[in-house]
Design an enzyme around this catalytic site. Sequence first.
Site, PDB file in Angstrom:
ATOM      1  N   ARG A   1       0.820  -1.225   0.000  1.00  0.00           N
ATOM      2  CA  ARG A   1       0.000   0.000   0.000  1.00  0.00           C
ATOM      3  C   ARG A   1       0.854   1.276   0.000  1.00  0.00           C
ATOM      4  O   ARG A   1       0.504   2.271   0.633  1.00  0.00           O
ATOM      5  CB  ARG A   1      -0.973   0.013   1.191  1.00  0.00           C
ATOM      6  CG  ARG A   1      -1.935  -1.149   1.217  1.00  0.00           C
ATOM      7  CD  ARG A   1      -2.872  -1.170   0.009  1.00  0.00           C
ATOM      8  NE  ARG A   1      -3.688  -2.374   0.012  1.00  0.00           N
ATOM      9  CZ  ARG A   1      -3.387  -3.502  -0.633  1.00  0.00           C
ATOM     10  NH1 ARG A   1      -2.270  -3.573  -1.345  1.00  0.00           N
ATOM     11  NH2 ARG A   1      -4.175  -4.546  -0.583  1.00  0.00           N
TER      12      ARG A   1
ATOM     13  N   SER B   1     -11.454   0.391   2.977  1.00  0.00           N
ATOM     14  CA  SER B   1     -10.579  -0.015   4.083  1.00  0.00           C
ATOM     15  C   SER B   1      -9.887   1.224   4.643  1.00  0.00           C
ATOM     16  O   SER B   1      -9.040   1.812   3.977  1.00  0.00           O
ATOM     17  CB  SER B   1      -9.543  -1.028   3.586  1.00  0.00           C
ATOM     18  OG  SER B   1     -10.184  -2.198   3.138  1.00  0.00           O
TER      19      SER B   1
ATOM     20  N   GLU C   1      -5.112   4.283   6.057  1.00  0.00           N
ATOM     21  CA  GLU C   1      -4.768   4.064   4.650  1.00  0.00           C
ATOM     22  C   GLU C   1      -5.032   5.290   3.773  1.00  0.00           C
ATOM     23  O   GLU C   1      -4.172   5.648   2.961  1.00  0.00           O
ATOM     24  CB  GLU C   1      -5.535   2.865   4.103  1.00  0.00           C
ATOM     25  CG  GLU C   1      -5.151   2.520   2.677  1.00  0.00           C
ATOM     26  CD  GLU C   1      -5.689   1.169   2.243  1.00  0.00           C
ATOM     27  OE1 GLU C   1      -6.186   1.084   1.119  1.00  0.00           O
ATOM     28  OE2 GLU C   1      -5.593   0.203   3.022  1.00  0.00           O
TER      29      GLU C   1
END
Length: 339
Positions: A165, A239, A335
């Site tokens: 990520r 998320s 995130e």
Amino acid sequence: MNISTDISLKQYTTMQVGGNARFLTEATAAEEIPQIYHDAQSRQLPVFVLGGGSNVIAKDEGFEGVVLLNRIKGFEVVSEDEQSVTLKIGAGEVWDEVVARTVDMGLSGIEAMSAIPGTAGAAPVQNVGAYGQEIADTLVEVEAYDSATDAMVVLPAEACHFSYRHSIFRGSQMGRYCITAIIIRLSRRAPQPPFYAGLQRYLDEHHITNYTPAAIRQAVIAIRRDKLPDPTVTPNSGSFFKNAMVSQEMLDAIRQTHPDVPNYAMPDGTYKIPTGWLIDQAGFRGKELHNMKIHDKNALVLTNPHAATYHDLESARQAIIQAVYDQFHVRIEQEPLEL
């Protein structure tokens, strides 16, 4: 080039909190990008590139600069052979529509990333991934405007320094590049098992053994529909937390009290623990706090049923992070980027 002033960022981000952008403009062609940056630089203003707004959180104070909506389209085959097809995708293309087109072409490589909101240009920024695939697996290169050199450049995949990520676009070079297109290479070969555990479980339960790109796409869409809220119905950013990466020692410590902790060995010797599991163990699944709510089917997702401000989100986020740390001594990370 049209420039709007004092525009609410709530309507451009799926979490629907935050203040206003001082200026907002839209680019539909790569050739427009340099002038947008030149105009911003002449006013000594920063530029923030925004795609679908599904992985960006706007703060209450807004953005004292230029928000550039990347709407550059394009989908073309640039080369092909018996094994693969290489495609050039405009950064403003809707990601899931790109996946659907490649699946219709019988190509494999991004089908497990179906139903992920956002644009193609945003995919390399956080090295988007799901169900065992990530954009780093298929990306050949990125075309972008480099604001540091005032030039259009081509960055090979290795120059993006992809990790879980993460990439240079949200790390060491954040704000430097405006991605105009991505070039990906997909396989003509059918998807091959073993698949990611959750996906394999769905395939087994539904007796799916013909592993075509279309079959994988439909399975992923069904799984995501069941566990992830639609941001057009319930404001959210998907998320909200990255999965936790821990050392062998930390994993062993957690196993002392939670022997059933789910974990996945990573190539670098660390272990990935689903952060949704950590949050769930801390007692937050389905809980409402500070006008936010942890999704009752997936504790990794923070939804916004009532919050009007970033301050509410910030308070809820910190409460979750602290509770997980207090229980497991693991510091989980947000995130979405912040604008």
